[in-house]
Design an enzyme around this catalytic site. Structure first.
Site, PDB file in Angstrom:
ATOM      1  N   CYS A 190     -11.224   2.635   5.667  1.00  0.00           N
ATOM      2  CA  CYS A 190     -10.487   3.874   5.973  1.00  0.00           C
ATOM      3  C   CYS A 190     -10.787   4.978   4.955  1.00  0.00           C
ATOM      4  O   CYS A 190     -10.846   6.155   5.322  1.00  0.00           O
ATOM      5  CB  CYS A 190      -8.985   3.591   6.023  1.00  0.00           C
ATOM      6  SG  CYS A 190      -8.346   2.775   4.551  1.00  0.00           S
TER       7      CYS A 190
ATOM      8  N   GLU B 137       0.851  -1.198   0.000  1.00  0.00           N
ATOM      9  CA  GLU B 137       0.000   0.000   0.000  1.00  0.00           C
ATOM     10  C   GLU B 137       0.886   1.247   0.000  1.00  0.00           C
ATOM     11  O   GLU B 137       0.620   2.221   0.698  1.00  0.00           O
ATOM     12  CB  GLU B 137      -0.923   0.032   1.214  1.00  0.00           C
ATOM     13  CG  GLU B 137      -1.909  -1.120   1.261  1.00  0.00           C
ATOM     14  CD  GLU B 137      -2.996  -0.916   2.303  1.00  0.00           C
ATOM     15  OE1 GLU B 137      -4.159  -0.821   1.920  1.00  0.00           O
ATOM     16  OE2 GLU B 137      -2.655  -0.849   3.496  1.00  0.00           O
TER      17      GLU B 137
END
Ligand code: FUB
Ligand code: ZN
Length: 630
Positions: free
Chosen positions: A410, A326
């Site tokens: 998120c 990520e």
């Protein structure tokens, strides 16, 4: 360090670029050590009345907030986790950091209450806050995952996001306290901060938060309480990094590069690891540097900014190339289809650059903020405000779509808290100046009794009228940011007479004595431009993109049937830009005509995937002669 160069460059100003290449490394003697050049003008002091933003803010309230509340209360167990934690029984459902989504949504709800009272929404906030308070342990600890799975295991695994959740709790608490004056949540956050400081700190246990966030949140707690101990704890946590303290606690090897834990933060030279973590870290470092005049942090931030922006950022202002971490990979490696560009990372980049601008007064930070805002971040939410992208690639075969929520949520909760705060990025103020960073229809009480107003159709039109209302003559320099994408501009008074200005750090500075009703008119050239990646970006070899103003364009298959695959931009390509208020929420569409197949029809990147599933690409084949070489 590899040589400095932006990872994309505008075709139209290859010569001007040579100058631009030099600026990122310039260090001004005397600026190090200065705490802050600009003070923020928070969104709470700004009223947005704008053809681009007002509708988005309205949809945030009418659609995005209800979607998030429904997901948190009904579709997932996030609120139930707090209820169970308060009772001390029942299961924890979801991911161990799901509390953070609830706090982020509450932060967005709090922002949305500012200037727009909504008793039902405020009652919902109070209902949630009572549940948080009930879930807090007598010693101040709050985290539903450990409360429900075994409090004996708390503070054993640095990657289990206890401080990350506490950080989002703190941000929500400060937001709600500022919005309503109610202290319950602030007291919960203070108790948790005091609990953490009773366990960790000088002479106590070491701790490296696996996911940064607490640092910047502690600085907010310091700002709202005036208690220096929170700023000191933030500094201490930053200083914990890079000394081998980081660990999972269960014997698994901690990969320091992923966690920005390889070297002490003041010595960092290169961007690495997880993108959101890195951005929150740099926000925290910027905050601490601006209060403590920490020159090592300031110098490290300059190096890191160069590395992120010049070698590892997409043209959309997206960052983090790879899904495997990520995060970041290697310089100039910027694949389009597999680009990760997490929405949270773009928001983090915006928050960091906002802080850098306040610390330095340099416009280049707002250039990055603006790029990310209008492109990578905004693409994170659908035009209706009800669906979200987590990953924001620059090319798709037609199989990548926004979802109404994610298991790891998120990004939806990030957008939920980010959008209503967008007014904070528009203005700034300093002792002798008023600063206009972003162009948007708005007005702000920028100083006591002094209002600054903008009228504009930005980002579709570069004409901006700025008016000052002041009870008495005001002697202040007006700093107008001249975006780096803009090849030419003019500044006049309201009668069309040119006003003198000097260029400083990306701003046209108009010195003036302003009387009530005085103002300036700024016209920014917004012709469509062909832009190229740095030649070292192999994935973009032979390709170009199209930009108009701050908006990056893309081509969707649905608009270009029969021409999509062979679309080409060449030396003879001409562009026609047309505003259509009925299309995709109101956009300027660009038609590109030339010798190749066409005409090609381009829409803003942020607006893609809002119709039927269809392929999309930002970079198009380039057949002309103007591509830059090494
Ligand atoms: O770990 C918390 C958040 O979840 C990160 O910031 C995102 O990248 C996602 O992994
Ligand atoms: Zn995210």
């Amino acid at each position: 360090m590899t040589p400095r160069r932006p990872s994309f460059i505008p075709a139209c100003c290859a010569v001007a670029l040579l100058g631009a290449l030099l600026f990122p490394s310039c260090k001004k003697e005397g600026s190090l050590g200065a705490s802050k050049v600009l003070d923020p003008v928070y969104f709470s002091e700004v009223t947005i009345n704008d053809s681009f933003w007002s509708d988005r803010l309205q949809k945030h309230k009418s659609t995005t907030l209800p979607v998030c509340i429904d997901q948190i209360e009904n579709q997932t167990g996030r609120i139930r986790n707090f209820e169970n934690a308060a009772l001390g029984e029942g299961e924890h459902s979801g991911i161990f950091f799901d509390d953070s989504d609830v706090y982020k949504a509450l932060e967005g709800m709090a922002y949305s209450l500012v200037g727009s009272p909504d008793p039902a929404l405020e009652a919902k906030c109070d209902e949630w806050i009572a549940k948080f308070a009930a879930a807090q342990q007598p010693d101040g600890y709050i985290n539903t995952f450990y409360t429900l799975t075994g409090l004996q295991d708390r503070w054993t695994d640095m990657d289990k996001h206890e401080m990350y959740c506490a950080g989002h709790l703190g941000e929500a608490a400060v937001a709600y306290y500022k919005a309503t004056g109610k202290r319950t949540l602030l007291d919960v956050a203070i108790k948790m901060a005091d609990h953490m400081m009773s366990v960790f700190g000088p002479g106590k246990r070491d701790w490296v938060p696996g996911h940064e966030e607490i640092e910047l949140s502690l600085v907010k707690l310091y700002e709202v309480t005036g208690e220096r101990k929170y700023l000191d704890f933030a500094s201490w946590l930053l200083e914990e990094r890079g000394h081998g303290h980081g660990s999972h606690g269960d014997g698994r090897v901690w990969k320091p590069i992923y966690y920005q834990d390889e070297v002490p933060v003041g010595e960092a030279t290169d961007i690495s690891g997880h993108a959101v973590r890195a951005m929150y870290l740099y926000c925290g470092m910027s905050d601490v540097a601006s209060y403590t005049a920490n020159t090592a942090y300031r110098e490290a931030l300059d190096r890191l900014w160069d590395d992120v922006v010049l070698r590892n950022m997409y043209i959309t202002g997206g960052i983090g190339q790879s899904s495997s971490n990520e995060g970041f990979t290697t310089d100039y490696s910027l694949p389009n289809k597999s680009a990760y560009c997490e929405t949270c990372a773009s928001v983090g980049l915006i928050l960091w650059n906002w802080r850098m601008n306040r610390m330095t007064g340099e416009g280049k930070y707002i250039d990055v903020l603006e790029r990310s805002l209008y492109n990578a971040a905004l693409s994170g939410i659908s035009l209706q405000g009800d669906r979200f992208f987590y990953v924001n690639p620059l090319e798709s075969d037609g199989d990548h779509h926004r979802q109404n929520w994610y298991g790891c949520a998120c990004c939806p909760s990030q957008i939920c808290r980010f959008l209503p705060s967008v007014g904070s990025f528009i203005y700034g103020k300093s002792e002798d100046g008023l600063w206009v960073n972003l162009y948007a229809g708005s007005s702000a009480e920028i100083l006591p009794s002094v209002t600054i107003t903008q009228q504009t159709l930005y980002p579709w039109d570069g004409h901006i009228e700025i008016t000052l209302r002041t009870p008495k003559t005001l002697k202040k320099a007006l700093h107008l940011r001249i975006p780096s994408w803009c090849p030419s501009f003019s500044i006049t008074d309201k009668n069309g007479k040119s006003l003198p200005y000097v260029m400083k750090d990306g701003y046209a500075v108009v010195d003036g004595r302003w009387n009530d009703g005085d103002g300036v008119i700024l016209d920014l050239d917004m012709a469509p431009t062909v832009v190229f990646a740095d030649p070292r970006v192999k994935e973009d070899e032979g390709l170009c993109a199209v930009q108009r103003g701050p908006v990056i364009y893309c081509m969707e298959g649905i608009d270009n049937e029969g021409t999509y695959d062979d679309a080409t931009i060449g030396d003879d390509t001409t562009f026609k830009a047309t505003y259509n208020s009925d299309e995709l929420g109101g956009i300027v569409r660009i038609e590109a005509s030339g010798r190749g197949p066409g005409p090609l029809s381009l829409i803003p990147y942020y607006a893609w995937d809002n119709r039927a599933p269809t392929p999309m690409k930002v970079f198009l084949t380039y057949s002309g002669t103007k591509a830059p070489t090494l």
